[in-house]
Each structure stands twice: as C-alpha cells, then as structure tokens.
Design an enzyme around this catalytic site. Sequence first.
Site, mmCIF file in Angstrom:
data_model
loop_
_atom_site.group_PDB
_atom_site.id
_atom_site.type_symbol
_atom_site.label_atom_id
_atom_site.label_comp_id
_atom_site.label_asym_id
_atom_site.label_seq_id
_atom_site.Cartn_x
_atom_site.Cartn_y
_atom_site.Cartn_z
ATOM 1 N N GLU A 67 6.890 -7.139 -1.330
ATOM 2 C CA GLU A 67 5.750 -6.216 -1.248
ATOM 3 C C GLU A 67 4.901 -6.345 -2.507
ATOM 4 O OE1 GLU A 67 6.588 -2.038 -0.518
ATOM 5 O OE2 GLU A 67 8.058 -2.546 1.023
ATOM 6 N N GLU A 82 14.271 -0.991 -1.074
ATOM 7 C CA GLU A 82 14.154 -0.107 -2.236
ATOM 8 C C GLU A 82 15.199 1.007 -2.320
ATOM 9 O OE1 GLU A 82 10.090 1.274 -2.459
ATOM 10 O OE2 GLU A 82 9.384 -0.689 -3.103
HETATM 11 C C1 FCB Z 1 6.954 0.945 -1.415
HETATM 12 C C2 FCB Z 1 7.535 1.145 -0.030
HETATM 13 C C3 FCB Z 1 6.536 0.980 1.084
HETATM 14 C C4 FCB Z 1 5.189 1.530 0.718
HETATM 15 C C5 FCB Z 1 4.731 0.995 -0.613
HETATM 16 C C6 FCB Z 1 3.368 1.445 -1.023
HETATM 17 O O1 FCB Z 1 7.667 1.720 -2.316
HETATM 18 O O2 FCB Z 1 8.576 0.238 0.187
HETATM 19 O O3 FCB Z 1 7.055 1.589 2.235
HETATM 20 O O4 FCB Z 1 5.205 2.898 0.752
HETATM 21 O O5 FCB Z 1 5.649 1.338 -1.605
#
Ligand code: FCB
Length: 446
Positions: free
Chosen positions: A350, A163
């Site tokens: 994620e 990110e």
């Molecule tokens: C993302 C991050 C991860 C976690 C999630 C909820 O932005 O990559 O580390 O904090 O959100």
Amino acid sequence: MTFPENFTWGAAASSYQIEGAKLDDGKGLSIWDTFCEQPEKIWENNNGSTACNHYHLFRDDVKLMAEIGLKAYRLSISWPRVLPKGTGQINPKGLDFYDKLVDELLKNNIEPWVTLFHWDYPYELFARGGWLNPDSPDWFAEYANVIVNKLSDRVKHWMTLNEPQVFIGMGHQKGLHAPGYKSGFRDILLAAHHSLLAHGKAVQSIRALSKQKSIVGAAPVGVVFMPQDNTAQNIEIARKKMFSVENFDVWNNCWFADPMVLGEYPKDGLKMFEEFMPEIKTGDLKLISQPLDFYGANIYMGSYIDESGKIELDQGPAYTTMGWRITPPALYWGPRFLYERYKLPVVVTENGMANCDWIHSDGKIHDPQRIDYVNVHLHQLKKAIADGIPVTGYFLWSVMDNFEWEHGYKQRFGLIYVDYKTQKRYLKDSAYWYKKTIIENGKSIL
Ligand code: FCB
C-alpha cells in the site's frame, strides 16, 4: 535506471471498505458492522453497509481496473461473508462472490492478490473472545482452508494479515477501530500473539492446500525512519530506530515481523514487556515463522531522525488530508532497511494519499497532488531498486474511493472517484497518469 521487467503494477482495496451488501445473500456480521452501529465512532456516523456497492458492481469495477491497465489487484476477503459465524457452516453465495470476482479479474488479465484478513472479523467470533480466545488461530486456519481450497487453482499470491499493528493498536489499545477495546497491555500482547499464530497457520494452510505454487507474504505497516543525510552514522541511527521497540504499544516493525521472519520476538521488546507477556508455548515461534516469499509493507510516510535518535519535525510540512506528512524518501529507506534486515523481496502493498477531490466544473477530477505524490514516491522506490533492493511490486492505495474506517467517506484515496449517492464512478486524472506509467513500466518516473 528502470523498473524490473515483470514488476507488479497494482492497486488495492479491502472488503469492508468497498463491498457494502452488509447482510446480502447470507453474510454474517463483522465487527466493523457492529462498531459502525455505535454512535459517534465514525465521522458523521458513516458506515460500510453500502460503501461502493462493489459486491453488486464488481464487474463494472473490474472493467475500470482493466481500463487503468492494472496488472494486479490486491483484494481482501470478508471472513463473515464466507463463514457467517466465523467457523462451521459455509455460505456458498458469499464464497461464490469471490469465485466470480477472481474469474472476472483473470479474464481481464489482472492478477488477483488476496489478503485473508483486512480487519472485518466475524462478530460471532468476537462474541467468543475474538483474538483473545486461544482457539482463534484455529478459527483463522479453518477459514484460510476454505478460501485456499476454493481459489488457489487461480490465485497464486496471498497475504495473511493486513497491518496487525493497526488492528491490534487501534482496535485493542486505542479503541478507535473495531472492536473498540482499550485493553491493558497483557490483553494487547495476547491478542497480538494469537494473530501471529493465526498468520503461521494460514501460511501452512496455503502451502499445504494450494493447487499451484503459491507466493505468500503478509502486509504489515512499514514503520519507517529516515536519516537526515547519507552519512554512515546517521543511516545507522535511523536503522536502529526502525528496528527498536521503544513504547508500550505495538506500533513498530519488529514485534510482528521478527517472529514472522526471524522466528523470535525482539529482545528489547521482550525486556520492556516482560511483565505482560503471554505464555509462549514450545513450537509457537516455529509455527509463526513459516517461510515467506516476500515482505509486504504498507508505507505512506516516514519520520526523519536526528543524531540523538529523536524524531525531527519540520514546520509547515506538506501533508495530505489525513494530516499525514508527505515524505517521499520513506519509499527508499523503508524497502531498503526492511530488505537488509529480513532478506525477503519487498512488495509495497500500500502507498497513496487522501486528497480533497471533487468533480470540477469541467466534469473531471483533477488531482495533481496525487499524481505528484505517487510520482515522487515511485522515484524513491526506483532508487532503491537501482541500489540493489529487490522490490517486485507496488500497489497504490486505493483503486477507488472508499470507507476510510473512522474517517468514513471524508477521506478519498482512490484512482477512481465514487459518487456515493449515485454510485457512479469517474476516473481521476491520476488514473490516466497511472495507466501511462504502467504502460511505460515507469520509464517517465525520473
Ligand atoms: C491502511 C489500511 C487501509 C487504508 C489505508 C489508508 O492503514 O490498511 O485499509 O485505510 O491505510
């Protein structure tokens, strides 16, 4: 409609959020260590100094991952644990931790997917300018070399940056994440450019030094926009929005992914940011756009777009304890639009939700919201696959409750509940549900 046979069912976490062991065995400080030392930056002044104590409890944690039946675990490496000053001297004990962790995972038939940078930047390099320093891509390459040399005989799957939108946007623009800068746009774009060069160099290093064929990607935010309905016109409006740069920030897909995959910065952004652009040297974009094997996307939600291209907000929405709207079709439109533009197989690196979990009076952690959230999101992902989008994996965030950055321990994202006081772990209902889902290869996701 099924998930592909060798679909990667995984869960994720990151070093600073779970490891703890702030200064154990020669680890150097990271900018998150020092950011948390500043008062009022983090909810109730929490910090990651101990977190889930995963550094010491990793064997137990891997056992739990095996019990859940994870096929893969996405972990990240703490750069200052391995190189306490960021460059130069290697800390053998720090490196050894990841060596053992990888062995333990493989012993339990869990494939390690390694992210090189999930935000815990070495403090010593921050003091030398961090991502603003023109040497920062080389620092990152040096670090990548160390990790790849050590782990690539066993690790096949790699992600460079997690990110960039967040570590630049929240860390350098809004000041809410380490290092806490509220920089001008010139510095923001410079730091972003250096991080892109760092990505390119790390991909080169993985390709050059890997002891086996590597599978490489990154894990940017998937900023998702969704059409109101399936008319061709509305789909195009949402797609256009998904790949535009409209604001003076880096919260979009193209600013990072276009250089990485297409080898150019997006034209609309270049025009808008013209005055603040760093010098792009000959060869920079070629270096940044090293061939990748997959497009990793962290997708938690999306926004519906109306006919005029504006975000449509419903009243009384479903939302998580983070205050994030629950919009399952984000896992259909996100992968679809990203694949159609970038033409790389997609891995959801994620997805998941923060819920108000506690140990119920029967001793269990009932989290039906999370089960439903994952179920409906996987359903949308399955639909994307059925429509021909090559989605090869899904990583649930997170394998365990952990330090959620500026929210500290207030937010629980895990399949595993962590009692931070005793460091005891408990599988939540969702962990059992996910186990069944993995065994059935998602058959009951309808
Ligand atoms: C993302 C991050 C991860 C976690 C999630 C909820 O932005 O990559 O580390 O904090 O959100």
